[in-house]
Design a protein around this motif. Structure first.
Motif, PDB file in Angstrom:
ATOM      1  N   LEU A  98       0.835  -1.204   0.000  1.00  0.00           N
ATOM      2  CA  LEU A  98       0.000   0.000   0.000  1.00  0.00           C
ATOM      3  C   LEU A  98       0.870   1.254   0.000  1.00  0.00           C
ATOM      4  CD1 LEU A  98      -2.702   1.491   0.275  1.00  0.00           C
ATOM      5  CD2 LEU A  98      -2.544   1.153   2.751  1.00  0.00           C
ATOM      6  N   LEU A  99       1.897   1.247   0.823  1.00  0.00           N
ATOM      7  CA  LEU A  99       2.768   2.414   0.908  1.00  0.00           C
ATOM      8  C   LEU A  99       3.475   2.678  -0.420  1.00  0.00           C
ATOM      9  CD1 LEU A  99       4.317   1.867   4.460  1.00  0.00           C
ATOM     10  CD2 LEU A  99       2.674   3.630   3.782  1.00  0.00           C
ATOM     11  N   ARG A 100       3.869   1.604  -1.101  1.00  0.00           N
ATOM     12  CA  ARG A 100       4.549   1.781  -2.383  1.00  0.00           C
ATOM     13  C   ARG A 100       3.597   2.325  -3.441  1.00  0.00           C
ATOM     14  NH1 ARG A 100       8.857  -3.345  -2.641  1.00  0.00           N
ATOM     15  NH2 ARG A 100      10.066  -2.596  -0.855  1.00  0.00           N
ATOM     16  N   LEU A 101       2.383   1.807  -3.479  1.00  0.00           N
ATOM     17  CA  LEU A 101       1.397   2.340  -4.425  1.00  0.00           C
ATOM     18  C   LEU A 101       1.119   3.810  -4.148  1.00  0.00           C
ATOM     19  CD1 LEU A 101      -1.237  -0.510  -4.840  1.00  0.00           C
ATOM     20  CD2 LEU A 101       0.310   0.387  -6.580  1.00  0.00           C
ATOM     21  N   MET A 102       0.988   4.149  -2.869  1.00  0.00           N
ATOM     22  CA  MET A 102       0.742   5.547  -2.501  1.00  0.00           C
ATOM     23  C   MET A 102       1.894   6.437  -2.948  1.00  0.00           C
ATOM     24  SD  MET A 102      -0.872   5.001   1.312  1.00  0.00           S
ATOM     25  CE  MET A 102      -0.822   6.755   1.712  1.00  0.00           C
ATOM     26  N   ALA A 103       3.114   5.934  -2.813  1.00  0.00           N
ATOM     27  CA  ALA A 103       4.287   6.729  -3.219  1.00  0.00           C
ATOM     28  C   ALA A 103       4.372   6.856  -4.724  1.00  0.00           C
ATOM     29  CB  ALA A 103       5.557   6.083  -2.662  1.00  0.00           C
ATOM     30  N   TRP A 104       4.281   5.718  -5.429  1.00  0.00           N
ATOM     31  CA  TRP A 104       4.502   5.708  -6.874  1.00  0.00           C
ATOM     32  C   TRP A 104       3.438   6.469  -7.642  1.00  0.00           C
ATOM     33  CZ3 TRP A 104       5.498  -0.295  -7.148  1.00  0.00           C
ATOM     34  CH2 TRP A 104       6.730  -0.575  -6.548  1.00  0.00           C
ATOM     35  N   LEU A 105       2.211   6.510  -7.115  1.00  0.00           N
ATOM     36  CA  LEU A 105       1.113   7.150  -7.846  1.00  0.00           C
ATOM     37  C   LEU A 105       0.613   8.411  -7.158  1.00  0.00           C
ATOM     38  CD1 LEU A 105      -0.502   3.814  -8.911  1.00  0.00           C
ATOM     39  CD2 LEU A 105       0.609   5.453 -10.420  1.00  0.00           C
ATOM     40  N   SER A 106       1.437   8.928  -6.291  1.00  0.00           N
ATOM     41  CA  SER A 106       1.143  10.198  -5.628  1.00  0.00           C
ATOM     42  C   SER A 106       1.465  11.362  -6.553  1.00  0.00           C
ATOM     43  CB  SER A 106       1.990  10.322  -4.357  1.00  0.00           C
ATOM     44  OG  SER A 106       2.075  11.661  -3.921  1.00  0.00           O
ATOM     45  N   PRO A 107       0.734  12.470  -6.429  1.00  0.00           N
ATOM     46  CA  PRO A 107       1.084  13.666  -7.220  1.00  0.00           C
ATOM     47  C   PRO A 107       2.503  14.162  -6.930  1.00  0.00           C
ATOM     48  CG  PRO A 107      -1.100  13.897  -6.236  1.00  0.00           C
ATOM     49  CD  PRO A 107      -0.484  12.675  -5.632  1.00  0.00           C
ATOM     50  N   ALA A 108       3.049  13.765  -5.762  1.00  0.00           N
ATOM     51  CA  ALA A 108       4.399  14.208  -5.395  1.00  0.00           C
ATOM     52  C   ALA A 108       5.490  13.359  -6.039  1.00  0.00           C
ATOM     53  CB  ALA A 108       4.554  14.164  -3.876  1.00  0.00           C
ATOM     54  N   SER A 133       3.416  14.666 -14.154  1.00  0.00           N
ATOM     55  CA  SER A 133       2.080  14.507 -14.748  1.00  0.00           C
ATOM     56  C   SER A 133       1.270  15.799 -14.732  1.00  0.00           C
ATOM     57  CB  SER A 133       1.300  13.400 -14.029  1.00  0.00           C
ATOM     58  OG  SER A 133       1.156  13.695 -12.646  1.00  0.00           O
ATOM     59  N   PHE A 134       1.606  16.726 -13.826  1.00  0.00           N
ATOM     60  CA  PHE A 134       0.891  17.999 -13.748  1.00  0.00           C
ATOM     61  C   PHE A 134       1.037  18.831 -15.019  1.00  0.00           C
ATOM     62  CE2 PHE A 134       5.185  18.692 -12.206  1.00  0.00           C
ATOM     63  CZ  PHE A 134       5.564  19.842 -12.871  1.00  0.00           C
ATOM     64  N   SER A 135       2.000  18.477 -15.872  1.00  0.00           N
ATOM     65  CA  SER A 135       2.248  19.251 -17.092  1.00  0.00           C
ATOM     66  C   SER A 135       1.317  18.884 -18.241  1.00  0.00           C
ATOM     67  CB  SER A 135       3.693  19.043 -17.563  1.00  0.00           C
ATOM     68  OG  SER A 135       4.615  19.449 -16.587  1.00  0.00           O
ATOM     69  N   TYR A 136       0.508  17.833 -18.065  1.00  0.00           N
ATOM     70  CA  TYR A 136      -0.276  17.290 -19.169  1.00  0.00           C
ATOM     71  C   TYR A 136      -1.770  17.307 -18.860  1.00  0.00           C
ATOM     72  CZ  TYR A 136       4.356  15.488 -20.330  1.00  0.00           C
ATOM     73  OH  TYR A 136       5.693  15.386 -20.614  1.00  0.00           O
ATOM     74  N   SER A 137      -2.570  17.491 -19.911  1.00  0.00           N
ATOM     75  CA  SER A 137      -4.023  17.448 -19.742  1.00  0.00           C
ATOM     76  C   SER A 137      -4.675  16.379 -20.614  1.00  0.00           C
ATOM     77  CB  SER A 137      -4.653  18.812 -20.061  1.00  0.00           C
ATOM     78  OG  SER A 137      -4.758  19.018 -21.467  1.00  0.00           O
ATOM     79  N   GLY A 138      -3.886  15.702 -21.452  1.00  0.00           N
ATOM     80  CA  GLY A 138      -4.437  14.655 -22.302  1.00  0.00           C
ATOM     81  C   GLY A 138      -5.488  15.135 -23.284  1.00  0.00           C
TER      82      GLY A 138
END
Length: 223
Positions: free
Chosen positions: A10-20, A25-30
């Protein structure tokens, strides 16, 4: 899996897919920025419909299928390379290609903080869902949970982009995220049992918006 292992996963998923997590990813809007520009998305209801369509019928669904395939193939270099090639080929526009490849490259660079042999068999430039799926599989993270976390992260980024584009407020964004929970859970379950034969998208307006964004002169996002 022991409770300690489940907590670590759980901790790894939270880290890897966190906005931080430093993937940018904040640079893209798709393509959302172009959809807002063209009046296809004008309010919070439209933003939710856009995100739900991409999740269930668009490029994000294909990403979920590719993630599952990479998760299963994480120990097979030949199969993993084939999935990576397919994921890159499925990018429907120049910006979509740039987005998925640069996100994947950044993800793998950051994932070296959790050393694993899978990082040596993946190409340095690997599409984002394939990178996430392969690393999650190599670390023995549950496939369905990894897909759910990935879909949640992508939806969250779409909502964030919508807020920055002025079609929704932060309270609207939270409401949208809560509203798509059930859809994400259903899609994660479905994608976890999918195969390459389940690839397919029908979000034509989103694909066109992504293409048209390439010629947009004033913009906040790279896609």
């Amino acid at each position: 899996m022991s409770e300690d292992r489940e907590l670590q996963a759980l901790l790894r998923l939270m880290a890897w897919l966190s906005p931080a997590f430093p993937v940018g990813s904040f640079s893209y809007s798709g393509g959302l920025e172009r959809a807002v520009h063209d009046g296809l998305v004008t309010d919070a209801a439209g933003l939710r419909a856009w995100i739900e369509t991409l999740l269930a019928h668009g490029s994000i669904w294909n990403d979920a299928v590719l993630l599952a395939e990479a998760h299963r193939a994480h120990a097979d270099a030949e199969k993993l390379a084939a999935v990576a090639d397919l994921a890159e080929a499925l990018a429907g526009s120049r910006e979509r290609h740039q987005e998925t490849m640069l996100l994947g490259e950044a993800f793998l660079t950051a994932a070296h903080a959790w050393p694993h042999p899978v990082l040596s068999i993946l190409p340095e430039r690997t599409a984002y869902p394939v990178a996430v799926g392969a690393v999650a599989g190599a670390h023995e993270l549950h496939c369905e949970k990894a897909i759910a976390a990935f879909l949640h992260a992508v939806a969250s980024q779409g909502i964030s982009a919508g807020i920055r584009l002025g079609v929704a407020g932060q309270r609207d964004g939270v409401t949208i995220l809560a509203g798509v929970e059930e859809l994400i859970a259903r899609l994660a379950h479905r994608a976890a049992g999918s195969s390459i034969d389940d690839l397919g998208a029908a979000a034509i307006q989103a694909d066109i918006a992504s293409l048209r964004h390439e010629t947009q002169t004033t913009r906040l996002f790279r896609s």
